[in-house]
Design a protein around this motif. Structure first.
Motif, PDB file in Angstrom:
ATOM      1  N   PRO A 446       0.794  -1.239   0.000  1.00 20.20           N
ATOM      2  CA  PRO A 446       0.000   0.000   0.000  1.00 20.20           C
ATOM      3  C   PRO A 446       0.824   1.285   0.000  1.00 20.20           C
ATOM      4  CG  PRO A 446      -0.139  -1.098   2.127  1.00 20.20           C
ATOM      5  CD  PRO A 446       0.632  -2.005   1.234  1.00 20.20           C
ATOM      6  N   PHE A 447       2.159   1.168  -0.090  1.00 23.77           N
ATOM      7  CA  PHE A 447       2.978   2.386  -0.115  1.00 23.77           C
ATOM      8  C   PHE A 447       3.427   2.728  -1.523  1.00 23.77           C
ATOM      9  CE2 PHE A 447       3.548   0.139   3.895  1.00 23.77           C
ATOM     10  CZ  PHE A 447       2.833   1.021   4.685  1.00 23.77           C
ATOM     11  N   THR A 448       2.801   2.060  -2.508  1.00 25.44           N
ATOM     12  CA  THR A 448       3.185   2.263  -3.902  1.00 25.44           C
ATOM     13  C   THR A 448       2.514   3.525  -4.461  1.00 25.44           C
ATOM     14  OG1 THR A 448       3.350  -0.113  -4.115  1.00 25.44           O
ATOM     15  CG2 THR A 448       3.188   1.133  -6.164  1.00 25.44           C
ATOM     16  N   MET A 449       3.309   4.373  -5.057  1.00 24.46           N
ATOM     17  CA  MET A 449       2.822   5.665  -5.562  1.00 24.46           C
ATOM     18  C   MET A 449       2.007   5.478  -6.847  1.00 24.46           C
ATOM     19  SD  MET A 449       3.024   8.947  -4.964  1.00 24.46           S
ATOM     20  CE  MET A 449       4.469   9.918  -4.566  1.00 24.46           C
ATOM     21  N   PRO A 450       0.790   6.043  -6.873  1.00 18.47           N
ATOM     22  CA  PRO A 450       0.032   6.010  -8.130  1.00 18.47           C
ATOM     23  C   PRO A 450       0.753   6.834  -9.203  1.00 18.47           C
ATOM     24  CG  PRO A 450      -1.359   6.674  -6.273  1.00 18.47           C
ATOM     25  CD  PRO A 450       0.057   6.685  -5.789  1.00 18.47           C
ATOM     26  N   ARG A 494      -5.286   8.918   0.924  1.00 12.76           N
ATOM     27  CA  ARG A 494      -6.209   8.627  -0.185  1.00 12.76           C
ATOM     28  C   ARG A 494      -6.061   7.179  -0.643  1.00 12.76           C
ATOM     29  NH1 ARG A 494      -5.313  12.995  -4.658  1.00 12.76           N
ATOM     30  NH2 ARG A 494      -6.857  11.681  -5.712  1.00 12.76           N
ATOM     31  N   VAL A 495      -4.811   6.681  -0.700  1.00 15.66           N
ATOM     32  CA  VAL A 495      -4.615   5.282  -1.125  1.00 15.66           C
ATOM     33  C   VAL A 495      -5.201   4.330  -0.082  1.00 15.66           C
ATOM     34  CG1 VAL A 495      -2.876   3.486  -1.569  1.00 15.66           C
ATOM     35  CG2 VAL A 495      -2.663   5.733  -2.644  1.00 15.66           C
ATOM     36  N   PHE A 496      -4.938   4.598   1.200  1.00 11.94           N
ATOM     37  CA  PHE A 496      -5.561   3.763   2.231  1.00 11.94           C
ATOM     38  C   PHE A 496      -7.083   3.800   2.078  1.00 11.94           C
ATOM     39  CE2 PHE A 496      -1.813   4.270   5.405  1.00 11.94           C
ATOM     40  CZ  PHE A 496      -1.244   3.114   4.931  1.00 11.94           C
ATOM     41  N   GLY A 497      -7.618   4.988   1.798  1.00 12.73           N
ATOM     42  CA  GLY A 497      -9.063   5.135   1.617  1.00 12.73           C
ATOM     43  C   GLY A 497      -9.547   4.245   0.477  1.00 12.73           C
ATOM     44  N   ALA A 498      -8.833   4.295  -0.652  1.00 13.72           N
ATOM     45  CA  ALA A 498      -9.231   3.492  -1.821  1.00 13.72           C
ATOM     46  C   ALA A 498      -9.150   2.003  -1.504  1.00 13.72           C
ATOM     47  CB  ALA A 498      -8.340   3.839  -3.010  1.00 13.72           C
ATOM     48  N   LEU A 499      -8.213   1.629  -0.643  1.00 12.08           N
ATOM     49  CA  LEU A 499      -8.041   0.212  -0.302  1.00 12.08           C
ATOM     50  C   LEU A 499      -8.970  -0.219   0.830  1.00 12.08           C
ATOM     51  CD1 LEU A 499      -4.128  -0.060  -0.330  1.00 12.08           C
ATOM     52  CD2 LEU A 499      -5.727  -0.892  -2.036  1.00 12.08           C
ATOM     53  N   GLY A 500      -9.746   0.727   1.341  1.00  7.82           N
ATOM     54  CA  GLY A 500     -10.657   0.387   2.434  1.00  7.82           C
ATOM     55  C   GLY A 500      -9.929   0.165   3.744  1.00  7.82           C
ATOM     56  N   ILE A 501      -8.721   0.750   3.891  1.00  8.06           N
ATOM     57  CA  ILE A 501      -7.992   0.627   5.161  1.00  8.06           C
ATOM     58  C   ILE A 501      -8.311   1.865   5.991  1.00  8.06           C
ATOM     59  CG2 ILE A 501      -5.712   0.405   6.265  1.00  8.06           C
ATOM     60  CD1 ILE A 501      -4.644  -0.846   3.721  1.00  8.06           C
ATOM     61  N   ALA A 502      -9.018   1.674   7.102  1.00  7.49           N
ATOM     62  CA  ALA A 502      -9.414   2.800   7.959  1.00  7.49           C
ATOM     63  C   ALA A 502      -8.173   3.375   8.645  1.00  7.49           C
ATOM     64  CB  ALA A 502     -10.416   2.318   8.999  1.00  7.49           C
ATOM     65  N   GLN A 507      -2.882   2.830  11.265  1.00  4.87           N
ATOM     66  CA  GLN A 507      -2.003   3.181  12.381  1.00  4.87           C
ATOM     67  C   GLN A 507      -1.570   1.904  13.118  1.00  4.87           C
ATOM     68  OE1 GLN A 507      -0.918   6.265  12.574  1.00  4.87           O
ATOM     69  NE2 GLN A 507       0.433   5.778  14.312  1.00  4.87           N
ATOM     70  N   GLY A 508      -2.522   0.984  13.295  1.00  9.61           N
ATOM     71  CA  GLY A 508      -2.203  -0.259  13.998  1.00  9.61           C
ATOM     72  C   GLY A 508      -1.196  -1.106  13.222  1.00  9.61           C
ATOM     73  N   ARG A 509      -1.340  -1.157  11.896  1.00 14.33           N
ATOM     74  CA  ARG A 509      -0.477  -2.050  11.107  1.00 14.33           C
ATOM     75  C   ARG A 509       0.869  -1.428  10.779  1.00 14.33           C
ATOM     76  NH1 ARG A 509      -4.073  -3.937   6.180  1.00 14.33           N
ATOM     77  NH2 ARG A 509      -2.123  -4.769   5.407  1.00 14.33           N
TER      78      ARG A 509
END
Ligand code: ASP
Length: 584
Positions: A446-450, A494-502, A507-509
């Motif tokens: 999830p740290f990959t830049m669009p 925004r990427v976390f949002g798109a991936l459905g990661i709250a 923060q936890g992961r």
């Protein structure tokens, strides 16, 4: 004599002796590869070390057996006329006037020490230290060392600093199942063995290291197979203030150096293909460019067809040159394979020479209009004797992938064959598809830049967003992958949002990385090359187990040590993995 520096025990290596050494007295150490009696008083010993063999003429009364470890002092002489062995590097000379000292006795080895060994793999791994004496295994592991050394030198030349990162770590975001290590001091808590140093190397960028590399061991608890082990090695790197082009430049240079160190020839500049093109033309994101057989577009030929099998938005084909001679049995097997891969069917056409014109032999031939028949021949370029295989469907990916798999099955070569054809696959999609809840499934961590041009569509049309992610492919094998990373909190949200990661889940992961990014994160990008695969290709081995000193079997076992093994109850209790003993 050329080779290593002499030691107190030996003057040089067996395999390096030649006519230049004739007349000198040498001392060699190694294993007795073979003993042949020569009359009553003489015996020939082949003495072996890692460099090769040399023949020694010794007193027949000396009692040595195969694989005994010996030191032999003797004089190098030319072999008598007619006894020269051109197959052996030292075949023009032999040692005579020998004194043999036995350093260690050996029992009869459970495996033959030969170039090719057909023994059961479990037996080879059980006695790996004997298996590794074989010239082929010595070559493979030394080739690996040559590649490692060339890669290190290339990295250092470009200012990369080697930093070791922890093996006891927290979950990393690569997405594979992880190995857990129980904590003795914190019962119920676990370390995780890293799938890669991904987050650690990103922290090193925040820490100002600028350019990092490591030949890193990575662990993934995924079922082993020919090209996968629980443990594997990567050349892992990360750099700050760079773009994708810079990373491709560094990696390309390192890989070219390694190729040159092994083969003596520098490969051509590595070309690029976009992910979309690779899928379209080769039906895969790991195209093997050693052969053509590209996928051909037939959708326009069948745009208004009345043939049911072709009434679909996507129709594509491949041509197997000379494949017209394939019998019905083989063709039916291909049809079954295509169905297994998810296609509705596989249409086939044998191209035959008719009366002055080309004819098609196929159950569908009679249903095609003359325009469709001509269009198919023109688009595919198929000639007499060829076989055309076509797949139609609604799903562009699926049609491409089915034909891509058949392409490799029919035209593919073994890893040992042909030239090394590298290619960069760039512009991967950001997301692979949607899960059941309609959330996009990430194609990368999830740290990959669009892609800069696609960022605005992240929320509105995520499936069309490309990632700044790239793979290096060699002869149809994915050799490595990497990406430009997100270093800005707003894009990351925004990427976390798109991936459905709250936010609280993020923060936890990965809280420790997100925290670090709050203190000044440089733009950065990186890559990792799978070294086991790279060495296997250069060694011409199908399985990476042949280039790893102590691999596990396909079932993840280690026949040498017996791992994995049960632990004693006391140890389990200490680790908090077993209840305390019951009081009586
Ligand atoms: N960490 C990634 C991997 O192991 C490589 C990278 O993006 O640097 O595949």
């Amino acid at each position: 004599m050329t080779g290593e520096r002499p030691t107190s025990m030996r003057t040089g290596l067996c395999g390096r002796l030649g006519v230049d050494d004739v007349g000198t007295r040498v001392a060699l150490c190694g294993w007795v590869a073979r003993r042949r009696e020569h009359g009553e008083h003489l015996a020939f010993l082949d003495l072996r070390d890692h460099s090769g063999l040399v023949q020694c003429v010794v007193d027949g009364a000396v009692e040595v057996r195969g694989e005994d470890v010996v030191r032999i002092e003797g004089e190098v002489r030319r072999r008598p006329d007619g006894t020269v062995n051109p197959k052996l590097a030292t075949g023009e000379v032999e040692l005579h006037d020998c004194r043999v000292e036995i350093l260690a006795r050996a029992e009869t080895p459970p495996l033959p020490i030969e170039e090719r060994n057909e023994s059961d793999e479990a037996l080879r791994l059980r006695y790996r230290y004997i298996d590794l004496r074989r010239p082929r295994m010595q070559r493979n592991l030394r080739l690996r060392a040559v590649i490692n050394s060339a890669l290190r030198r290339a990295m250092e030349r470009n200012g990369f600093c080697e930093v070791e990162t922890p093996l006891l770590w927290a979950p990393t975001p690569e997405g594979a199942r992880e190995f857990a290590v129980p904590s003795r001091l914190h019962h119920g808590s676990f370390y995780v063995l890293p799938q890669s140093p991904q987050l650690a190397k990103q922290l090193l960028m925040v820490a100002g290291f600028d350019r990092y590399y490591q030949i890193a061991r990575c662990m993934r608890d995924e079922d082993p197979r020919a090209d996968r082990q629980y443990e594997f090695t990567q050349l892992d790197l990360e750099a700050s203030f760079v773009t994708q082009d810079d990373v491709l430049g560094f990696v390309g240079e390192a890989v070219a150096d390694a190729s040159e160190a092994v083969t003596g020839a520098r490969p051509a500049e590595i070309g690029r293909i976009t992910w979309a093109d690779a899928l379209d033309r080769y039906g895969t994101d790991k195209p093997d460019l050693r052969f053509g057989m590209e996928l051909v577009e037939l959708s326009s030929v069948f745009a208004s067809t009345s043939v049911r099998a072709f009434a679909a938005p996507v129709v594509k084909a491949i041509v197997l040159e000379g494949g017209g001679s394939l019998g019905r049995g083989r063709i039916d097997a291909l049809v079954d394979r295509a169905k297994e891969l998810g296609a509705a069917g596989l249409a086939w056409f044998r191209v035959e020479g008719g009366e002055g014109a080309t004819a098609l032999d196929s159950p569908l031939a009679g249903h095609l209009s003359p325009e469709e028949r001509d269009g198919l021949l023109a688009a595919t370029g198929a000639a007499e004797g060829d076989l055309v295989l076509a797949v139609a469907g609604d799903d562009h990916h699926l049609v491409c992938r089915v034909l891509g798999t058949l392409r490799v099955q029919l035209g593919g070569q073994s890893v040992a064959d042909g030239p090394h054809r590298y290619v960069w696959v760039v512009d991967f999609p950001m997301f692979e598809g949607l899960d059941e809840s309609g959330t996009p499934v990430p194609a990368h961590h999830p740290f990959t830049m669009p892609h800069r041009d696609d960022l605005e569509r992240l929320e509105t049309d995520p499936m069309s967003v490309r990632a700044q992610a790239y793979d290096l492919v060699l002869n149809g094998w994915e050799l490595g992958s990497g990406s430009v990373r997100i270093h800005r909190a707003d894009i990351q949200q925004r990427v976390f949002g798109a991936l459905g990661i709250a936010p609280d889940e993020a923060q936890g992961r990965f809280g420790f990385l997100l925290d670090a990014f709050r203190y000044g994160a440089p733009p950065h990008a990186g890559f990792a090359i799978g070294l086991d695969r790279m060495v296997a290709i250069f060694a011409g081995e199908e399985s990476i187990r042949e280039v790893i000193a102590f691999p596990k079997t396909q079932s993840g076992a280690d026949p040498l040590t017996g791992a994995p093994k049960p632990l004693a109850d006391g140890v389990l209790r200490e680790l908090g993995l077993a209840p305390p003993p019951k009081r009586t």
